[in-house]
Design a protein around this motif. Sequence first.
Motif, mmCIF file in Angstrom:
data_model
loop_
_atom_site.group_PDB
_atom_site.id
_atom_site.type_symbol
_atom_site.label_atom_id
_atom_site.label_comp_id
_atom_site.label_asym_id
_atom_site.label_seq_id
_atom_site.Cartn_x
_atom_site.Cartn_y
_atom_site.Cartn_z
ATOM 1 N N SER A 609 8.729 -23.295 -23.126
ATOM 2 C CA SER A 609 8.360 -24.704 -23.265
ATOM 3 C C SER A 609 7.124 -24.833 -24.139
ATOM 4 C CB SER A 609 8.102 -25.327 -21.890
ATOM 5 O OG SER A 609 6.975 -24.721 -21.276
ATOM 6 N N ARG A 630 9.459 -24.326 -9.058
ATOM 7 C CA ARG A 630 9.935 -25.699 -9.233
ATOM 8 C C ARG A 630 9.746 -26.097 -10.691
ATOM 9 N NH1 ARG A 630 7.430 -29.526 -4.745
ATOM 10 N NH2 ARG A 630 8.992 -30.908 -5.719
ATOM 11 N N PRO A 631 10.661 -25.698 -11.551
ATOM 12 C CA PRO A 631 10.513 -26.017 -12.970
ATOM 13 C C PRO A 631 10.814 -27.486 -13.239
ATOM 14 C CG PRO A 631 12.609 -24.934 -12.591
ATOM 15 C CD PRO A 631 11.872 -24.918 -11.289
ATOM 16 N N SER A 632 10.401 -27.957 -14.412
ATOM 17 C CA SER A 632 10.726 -29.316 -14.844
ATOM 18 C C SER A 632 12.243 -29.485 -14.887
ATOM 19 C CB SER A 632 10.126 -29.583 -16.227
ATOM 20 O OG SER A 632 10.652 -30.760 -16.788
ATOM 21 N N THR A 633 12.732 -30.457 -14.132
ATOM 22 C CA THR A 633 14.188 -30.634 -14.021
ATOM 23 C C THR A 633 14.823 -30.917 -15.364
ATOM 24 O OG1 THR A 633 13.908 -31.469 -11.771
ATOM 25 C CG2 THR A 633 15.998 -31.940 -12.863
ATOM 26 N N THR A 635 13.756 -30.314 -18.482
ATOM 27 C CA THR A 635 13.701 -29.185 -19.412
ATOM 28 C C THR A 635 14.645 -28.078 -18.987
ATOM 29 O OG1 THR A 635 11.398 -29.691 -19.945
ATOM 30 C CG2 THR A 635 12.180 -27.474 -20.453
#
Length: 810
Positions: A609, A630-633, A635
């Motif tokens: 990213s 908990r990654p950016s949904t 992305t």
Amino acid sequence: MDGETATRQDERLQFGARVVAPENAAPEVHLPQTLRAPSLPVPTSSLTPLARLGPALRRSFDSELEHGTAFVFVPVFIALGALFYFSAPAEPGLGGLLLATGLLAALSLALANRPGLRMALLAVLITLTGVLAAKFETWRAGTQMLGSEISTRLTGRLVRIEQQASGRIRLTLDVIATERPVLRYAPDRVRATARAVPETLRPGDAVQGLVRLMPASGPVRPQSYDFAFNSYFDGIGAVGFFLRNPELVEMADKPGLMTAAAAWVEGWRTRMAQHIAASIGGPEGAIAAALITGIRAGIPEEMNEALRVVGLYHVISISGLHMALVAGTVMFGLRTAFALAPGFSSRQPAKKYAAFGALGATAAYLVISGAGIAAQRSFTMLAVMLLAVMVDRAALTMRNLAISAVIILLIAPHEVMGPSFHMSFAATAALVAAYAAWASYRERRTPRRQASKYGPVRLAFTTGMKYVSGLSLTSVVAGLATALFTAWHFQQVSPLGLVANLAAMPFVSAIVMPAAVFACLLMPFGLEGPALYAMGMGISAMNSIALWLAERSAFDATGAIPLSAVLVLTAALAIMTMAGSALRWAALPMLVAGAFLIATRQLPHVYVSEDARLVAVDLGDGRLAVNRPRPSTFTFQNWQRAANAGDVARPVEGDTGPLSATPADDQGALPFQCREGLCVARHGSGATVVHADGERTASTACSYASLIVIDDATANNPCRGSSVTVITKRDLARRGSAEIVFENDIADETRGTEASSGTEAGVRNRTSARPTLHPKIRFAIREPYRRWHAHRQYSREARGLPPWQKSQGE
């Protein structure tokens, strides 16, 4: 006349010769064609296939020119010019473009007797016109973009207010002033969300509040949707959120006439959307408000996703379908009303009056829907067709579509980069071509029994089958034409799209949109209740179909499509739909080439990213490993579709020792293991990927890593002199998100350059003469910056500075 002269004349008359000679000169005799040596044509069967190709192509080109196909390709070349401008590595100079345009125009006029060369020059000239149109639009936009995150007290005038499904409220504001601190290069328009706003807030009012502003981000991966590009041409200089709810303020300066008029229209739209959503309620009310007013913020995300999965999301956006349904409803209603007055309809052109009424209705719908770019494009296409009806021309023709495309490309060339433009024109062109082919087939086939002679049962059955087959053919043709662009922009297709459209479109066409038209007509009188109820019932049926099919739809990801394949297949689609002769066969090798490029593509192995916080590694078994729990949904889902991965492998907190001690050739892919600011994963090729929170932490991985991503803009390369590729937060802040592919390479000595120095592939291979891994990096943004990316150079990260803190006295 003596006897000798008479004899000569008799001989000339006998053989048909003519004497053309001056007095006292030897006569020149021209024999007739019948007496010359015959020039017999070479039999076609004796020519080689390659020799026969030239004459066949010439005949096809002549046929296309006679039918005016050359004009149909005008928007194609304008679009090609716009694409060249927006994709160029640097800003093209205006002087050179004008000089080349003038020179080509003069040459095309001078070579009027060389049609082939003149056509080629005109094609280049039209392409340069697209370049100039794109350059002019870029200069005209001139959006002031925020360069770095900052908190300020902002005073602005409300342009648009949207209630989101999450409960937050999104405000679009024209900036009036900023303070504490005062922004010297403040954007003219921003978009920010708030938890709550004053109940009496309406477009045109002035508000004030403490807001956190952020610059527009770049693509989440190379060649994906560019938020900064679209924000630049939409006039949005920054996005953010209010730290405290905004408050109404009184301004001494009143807005101008145009601003006040726009605010009144926007307030009218907002109240209408709120009334529709409240009257129907639930997701159906939010979708009904979107269909009429174009305000889609209130639709729940799960409903949006279901509609995307089954291929029904085109119903939500204001597109050609909605414009056509509105125009068709109004035109049919007016013609029915005129038929009730035989005296009037027999003396007046009732069809033209109905077309004029439909044009007015679609213009009103354009205003009500907010006049977005997609709606403007749809209105332009439909307006050209309705005007054609009013001047006794065929409405649904490729020429009318070309006129619409030329108008749109000259007014808003940047639309050529967006999915809406690609999909709408591809679908329309394919449908027009299919309609023309079907009409030609019906003219050639043997006449059948007239439907009026059928019995009522058979007539109803035949009519129903025609409707179903027509809807099926429309869905298939439009779906095939847009599948390429759906896969390119969204990395997904709709396996059940045909079933969903066949099941849901009758409700949309026969209930939802006609009810929407009647609701708008009856709303000023307060009688819209029954129409809105019918509209809600139709939308409810559509939602039920979408949710039921979405639960049973297979995984729809296609993986990233190469740009080369998109260009080749787009050219094939243009030739197939626009050519009317045997030239259509020229699309066949392009289709084969495009399929080959897709089949032989190489998907990226690692995704990074642009904020350096998120790294994903394709494990090769349908899983995508990620370094954050908990990654950016948004992305991560984009990366999942691009990698054609269905599952996520979340990081494991543990010891990274086994990974660092294991040789790269002895173990397969492993997800991220994280400890003390260091996350380590292994790709199936044997490459070790490391994410570190700082330079000191990253230095511990120099002995075994193939790629290190450092989430620190102040960090330098800690592995100088080794074979490790290092990407820092500063690199990503300047050049955007990145994709990495590991390639095998044979090196005898250390070579390559560092990613942090700004090269496309920062590679330092091990000194041993054996196959090594060559990380090939592709960044989303190139330098020097174009205007829509120039703001990136002013961020703290791009300048190699640490995050701002109050203790630094800034």
